[in-house]
Scaffold this active site. Structure first.
Site: not given
Ligand code: PGA
Length: 250
Positions: A11-13, A99, A101, A170, A176, A213
């Site tokens: 997931n490149w966000k 997600h 976020e 998650e 993150g 992470s």
């Molecule tokens: P991260 O993100 O690996 O940077 O913790 C995972 C995600 O949000 O899908």
């Protein structure tokens, strides 16, 4: 024994211009032909603006592409939104849905459910995200929270549609932050997510991924857990070498 093929999805966000994405694809493709083919399926989830470029870059490889979101309506007056048909026309095969976020930005369980319906009903694969906050975990609410998220999202999913479904557990506190859930915590939560999903779909067939992470250094241990069928990788997926290392660990 199940025959679930692991999935490692990056997931490149909000990272990677189309130019950077093209370079990533070409580097990743050269890594793919060096050494053994990874046993895991690999997906890359670029921002909307890079979908087409990345789909072209991976056209001759087994890597598939997913968007990071999809709108629940087929089309209409929804400024700034992207439809399932647009995602498919850009060459992508799936979408991340719900997600944390996006949920933090106001996306409700009901909207997540509608998006899951739209994606699966349009022939896209869905990577549904669920997960608890640190506060919920400390209050002992993890299981009930995950159960609600899964039940609402899957309420209308049919057995046929379930083939295209993966669920990513998650924990918000691990995204993150560099704080990975221990393999035991991740396994326990993924097993719970699988058992709740089993109220709607075949529990033995649905893929449950862990995200938060994940790095080359911890991937093997996490992915060795019986109920963890892959990983949704954020930060570490921006580097072709680390994404490949995680895929090879699966
Ligand atoms: P991260 O993100 O690996 O940077 O913790 C995972 C995600 O949000 O899908």
């Amino acid at each position: 024994m199940s025959r679930r093929i692991p999935l490692v999805a990056g997931n490149w966000k909000m990272h990677m211009t189309s130019h950077e994405a093209r370079e990533f694809a070409s580097e990743f493709c050269s890594l793919l032909v060096q050494g053994d083919a990874p046993a895991a399926e690999i997906a890359v989830c670029p921002p909307f603006t890079a979908l087409e470029t990345v789909a072209q870059g991976f056209a001759t490889s087994p890597v598939w592409i997913a968007a990071q979101d999809v709108h629940e309506q087929a089309s209409g007056a929804h400024t700034g939104e992207i439809s399932a048909a647009m995602i498919a026309a850009a060459g992508a095969e799936g979408a991340i849905i719900g997600h944390s976020e996006r949920r933090e930005a106001g996306e409700t369980d009901a909207r997540v459910a509608a998006k899951v319906q739209r994606a699966l009903g349009s022939g896209l694969r869905a990577i549904l995200c669920v997960g608890e906050s640190l506060k919920q975990r400390e209050a002992g609410e993890t299981e009930s929270w995950l159960a609600t998220q899964v039940r609402v999202a899957l309420a209308d999913v049919t057995a046929d549609q379930a083939e295209g479904l993966s669920i990513a557990y998650e924990p918000i506190w691990a995204i993150g932050t560099g704080k990975t859930a221990t393999p035991e915590i991740a396994q326990e939560a993924c097993a719970h997510v699988r058992s709740i999903a089993g109220e709607f779909v075949d529990a033995n067939a649905v893929r449950v991924l862990y995200g938060g992470s994940v790095k080359p250094e911890n991937a093997a241990e996490l992915l060795a857990q019986p109920d963890i069928d892959g990983a949704l990788v954020g930060g570490a997926s921006l580097d072709p070498v680390s994404l490949m290392a995680i895929a090879r660990a699966a």
